[in-house]
Design an enzyme around this catalytic site. Structure first.
Site, mmCIF file in Angstrom:
data_model
loop_
_atom_site.group_PDB
_atom_site.id
_atom_site.type_symbol
_atom_site.label_atom_id
_atom_site.label_comp_id
_atom_site.label_asym_id
_atom_site.label_seq_id
_atom_site.Cartn_x
_atom_site.Cartn_y
_atom_site.Cartn_z
ATOM 1 N N CYS A 34 -23.315 2.822 9.338
ATOM 2 C CA CYS A 34 -22.551 2.545 10.559
ATOM 3 C C CYS A 34 -22.975 1.281 11.300
ATOM 4 C CB CYS A 34 -22.642 3.741 11.490
ATOM 5 S SG CYS A 34 -22.117 5.243 10.684
HETATM 6 C C1 UGA Z 1 -24.979 6.103 14.277
HETATM 7 C C2 UGA Z 1 -24.799 6.453 15.762
HETATM 8 O O1 UGA Z 1 -26.053 6.884 16.312
HETATM 9 C C3 UGA Z 1 -23.756 7.566 15.931
HETATM 10 O O2 UGA Z 1 -23.539 7.799 17.327
HETATM 11 C C4 UGA Z 1 -22.438 7.120 15.283
HETATM 12 O O3 UGA Z 1 -21.453 8.130 15.343
HETATM 13 C C5 UGA Z 1 -22.698 6.801 13.821
HETATM 14 O O4 UGA Z 1 -23.690 5.763 13.733
HETATM 15 C C6 UGA Z 1 -21.401 6.348 13.228
HETATM 16 O O5 UGA Z 1 -20.888 5.304 13.635
HETATM 17 O O6 UGA Z 1 -20.816 7.084 12.426
HETATM 18 P P1 UGA Z 1 -26.332 7.152 12.212
HETATM 19 O O7 UGA Z 1 -26.004 5.877 11.493
HETATM 20 O O8 UGA Z 1 -26.119 8.443 11.523
HETATM 21 O O9 UGA Z 1 -25.524 7.245 13.611
HETATM 22 O O10 UGA Z 1 -27.898 7.116 12.536
HETATM 23 P P2 UGA Z 1 -28.820 6.777 13.802
HETATM 24 O O11 UGA Z 1 -29.611 7.978 14.121
HETATM 25 O O12 UGA Z 1 -28.078 6.143 14.890
HETATM 26 O O13 UGA Z 1 -29.824 5.710 13.161
HETATM 27 C C7 UGA Z 1 -29.367 4.458 12.639
HETATM 28 C C8 UGA Z 1 -30.527 3.588 12.243
HETATM 29 O O14 UGA Z 1 -31.221 3.142 13.401
HETATM 30 C C9 UGA Z 1 -31.575 4.279 11.357
HETATM 31 O O15 UGA Z 1 -31.953 3.401 10.320
HETATM 32 C C10 UGA Z 1 -32.726 4.532 12.299
HETATM 33 O O16 UGA Z 1 -33.975 4.546 11.651
HETATM 34 C C11 UGA Z 1 -32.617 3.334 13.239
HETATM 35 N N1 UGA Z 1 -33.219 3.580 14.572
HETATM 36 C C12 UGA Z 1 -32.701 4.503 15.407
HETATM 37 C C13 UGA Z 1 -34.307 2.834 14.963
HETATM 38 O O17 UGA Z 1 -34.814 1.963 14.206
HETATM 39 N N2 UGA Z 1 -34.850 3.056 16.208
HETATM 40 C C14 UGA Z 1 -34.355 3.968 17.064
HETATM 41 O O18 UGA Z 1 -34.896 4.102 18.192
HETATM 42 C C15 UGA Z 1 -33.255 4.726 16.651
#
Ligand code: UGA
Length: 404
Positions: A247
Site C-alpha cells: 500500500c
Molecule cells: C496500510 C495502512 O496502515 C492501512 O490503514 C491501509 O488501509 C493499508 O495500508 C492499505 O492501504 O490497504 P499495511 O500496509 O497493512 O496498512 O501496514 P502498516 O501496518 O501500515 O505498515 C506498513 C509499513 O510501515 C510496514 O513495513 C511497517 O513495518 C512500516 N511501519 C509502520 C514503520 O516502519 N513504522 C511505523 O511506526 C509503522
C-alpha cells in the site's frame, strides 16, 4: 465473486487464500459463498463492492486494467439481471436501488467518476437512475484486518448522489464510529492523503532517527516525548528500515504520478519515497562497520515479511537488503515465521533455516519485528537491528540499532 477458481474453491472450504488473523473463523461462522458467476452474484445481492487490485505501472501510475474490466463485467451483469426493486432484508427497507456498486479498491481521485461509471453505463443503464454508485475507501491493516474492520476509526462514504450514499449508510448503521459522507473524488483523496501522511510520518521519524544516531541519541526516547503531544500522537513513530507492503509505496507513488500528471511537483512525497529507498541500505553500511568485507562472510537475516503477522513480502525492506548483501558476495541464512516460501520464490540462493541456525552467522540483521524474535538467545552475537528487538539490544555482544 472472483475469476480465480482456486480462490473460490478455497473460500468455499473456509480456507483463506491469504494468511490473516481471524479470517477463517469468519468464513466458518458466517454463510459466505464464493462463486465465479458474476451475473448470479449480482442477481442475488443488493450491493457489489469492487475490490480488485490496482497494481503500479512502471512509471508509478496505476494500472486501471482490473478496475475497468470489473466495471464492464458488472455493467453486463446489471444489464442481464432483473435487479430487485425491494429486498426483504433489514437494509432493504428503504433501498432506493435494486443494486448499488461500490468502489472499494484504492483509486486515484476522479477514477470512479471518469472510468468506473462510464464502464458501468456501457450497456445502457444509468448511474443514479438505474443503479447506485459509491466510493468507500478501506483503511484495514494487513495482519489486523478483521479487527480493524470490526472497529473502524471512521467510515467514509463517497456518494454519486444522496440515494446511493443512503444505501451504504444503512449498511454501516450499526458501526459506532464517525461516518463521513462526501462526493466520490473526495473519498478517493481521503484514502491517498491518509496513506501518504502515515508514510510521511514514518519517513520523518527515520530522518530524525538518522540524525539521532549520529548524535548518540535514542530516537525511541525522542518519539515517546513527542507522542504525548495530542497533535502528534504516539502511533506510527517507529523508526527503522522503512515502510514496505502493497500500500504505502504503491499509493504514494500513484499520488506522485497523479500530481505530476496535473502539473504539480509533490516535493514532500518524493522525498518520503527517496528516504524510504535509502533507509534499508543504511543497515548494510552499519554491518560493514563491523565486517568491512562481506565477501566470504555469512550474514543471518531474521524477518523477511514487510511487517510481522503476515506472509506478505511485497515491497519488504528485506528485498533491497538481501539484494545488496548478495551483490557484496555474502552468503545468507534467513528465517521468517511465515514468509520463507514467498521469499524463496524471489531468492532461491538464500539458505532458509531455523532461527538458531541464523544466529550462528558472522552477524545477524533483524528486518521484521516478529514477537518470537524477542525470545531468541542473542548472547555473544553481533546484531544489527532494523526494527528494535529489545532482547537483542540487551543481550547481544555487539549491538547496533539503525536509528538508535
Ligand atoms: C496500510 C495502512 O496502515 C492501512 O490503514 C491501509 O488501509 C493499508 O495500508 C492499505 O492501504 O490497504 P499495511 O500496509 O497493512 O496498512 O501496514 P502498516 O501496518 O501500515 O505498515 C506498513 C509499513 O510501515 C510496514 O513495513 C511497517 O513495518 C512500516 N511501519 C509502520 C514503520 O516502519 N513504522 C511505523 O511506526 C509503522
Amino acid at each position: 465473486m472472483d475469476i480465480d477458481e482456486n480462490k473460490i474453491n478455497s473460500i468455499n472450504k473456509c480456507i483463506s487464500p491469504v494468511y490473516e488473523d481471524g479470517i477463517e473463523d469468519i468464513l466458518s461462522k458466517y454463510n459466505i459463498t464464493a462463486t465465479t458467476d458474476l451475473a448470479q452474484s449480482v442477481q442475488d445481492s443488493e450491493i457489489s463492492f469492487i475490490c480488485v487490485g490496482t497494481p503500479p505501472n512502471p512509471d508509478g501510475s496505476q494500472d486501471m486494467g482490473y478496475i475497468k474490466s470489473a466495471a464492464k463485467d458488472l455493467s453486463n451483469a446489471l444489464h442481464s439481471t432483473v435487479t430487485r426493486n425491494y429486498v426483504p432484508l433489514d437494509i432493504g427497507k428503504n433501498m432506493p436501488y435494486g443494486h448499488t456498486v461500490v468502489v472499494k479498491s484504492t483509486v486515484v481521485p476522479g477514477t470512479t467518476e471518469n472510468i468506473v461509471i462510464p464502464a458501468l453505463e456501457e450497456h445502457g443503464k444509468k448511474a443514479g437512475k438505474d443503479f447506485g454508485v459509491c466510493m468507500n475507501p478501506e483503511f484495514l491493516k494487513e495482519g489486523t484486518a478483521v479487527a480493524d474492520f470490526m472497529n473502524p476509526d471512521r467510515i467514509v462514504i463517497g456518494e454519486y448522489n444522496k440515494e446511493s450514499g443512503d444505501v451504504l449508510a444503512e449498511l454501516y448503521k450499526d458501526f459506532k464510529c464517525p461516518i463521513l459522507r462526501t462526493d466520490l473524488k473526495t473519498a478517493e483523496m481521503i484514502k491517498y492523503a491518509s496513506n501518504a501522511f502515515l508514510a510521511t510520518k514514518i519517513s520523518f521519524m527515520n530522518e530524525i532517527g538518522n540524525i539521532c544516531k549520529a548524535l548518540g541519541i535514542d530516537v525511541y526516547d525522542v518519539a515517546r516525548g513527542m507522542g504525548y503531544d495530542g497533535r502528534i500522537g504516539n502511533k506510527f513513530l517507529n523508526a527503522g528500515i522503512g515502510f514496505g507492503g502493497s500500500c504505502f509505496p504503491k499509493d504514494v507513488n500513484a499520488l506522485v504520478a497523479k500530481s505530476k500528471d496535473i502539473g504539480y511537483e509533490p516535493e514532500i512525497l518524493e522525498h518520503v519515497l527517496k528516504l524510504n529507498d535509502e533507509q534499508p541500505l543504511r543497515i548494510v553500511s552499519l554491518l560493514k562497520k563491523h565486517i568491512p568485507t562481506l565477501k566470504g562472510s555469512t550474514v543471518g537475516v531474521l524477518g523477511l515479511s514487510f511487517k510481522p503477522d503476515t506472509d506478505d513480502i511485497r515491497e519488504s525492506r528485506a528485498i533491497p537488503i538481501v539484494n545488496a548483501l548478495l551483490k557484496e558476495g555474502a552468503s545468507i541464512k534467513a528465517y521468517d515465521p511465515k514468509a520463507m516460501d514467498n521469499f524463496r520464490k524471489l531468492f532461491p540462493q538464500v539458505g532458509y533455516v531455523a532461527p538458531e541456525d541464523v544466529l550462528s552467522s558472522d552477524a545477524v540483521l533483524i528486518l521484521t519485528e516478529w514477537k518470537e524474535f524477542d525470545e531468541l538467545d542473542y548472547k555473544g552475537k553481533t546484531v544489527i537491528d532494523g526494527r528494535r528487538i529489545i532482547r537483542a539490544k540487551k543481550e547481544a555482544d555487539v549491538y547496533e540499532g539503525i536509528c538508535w
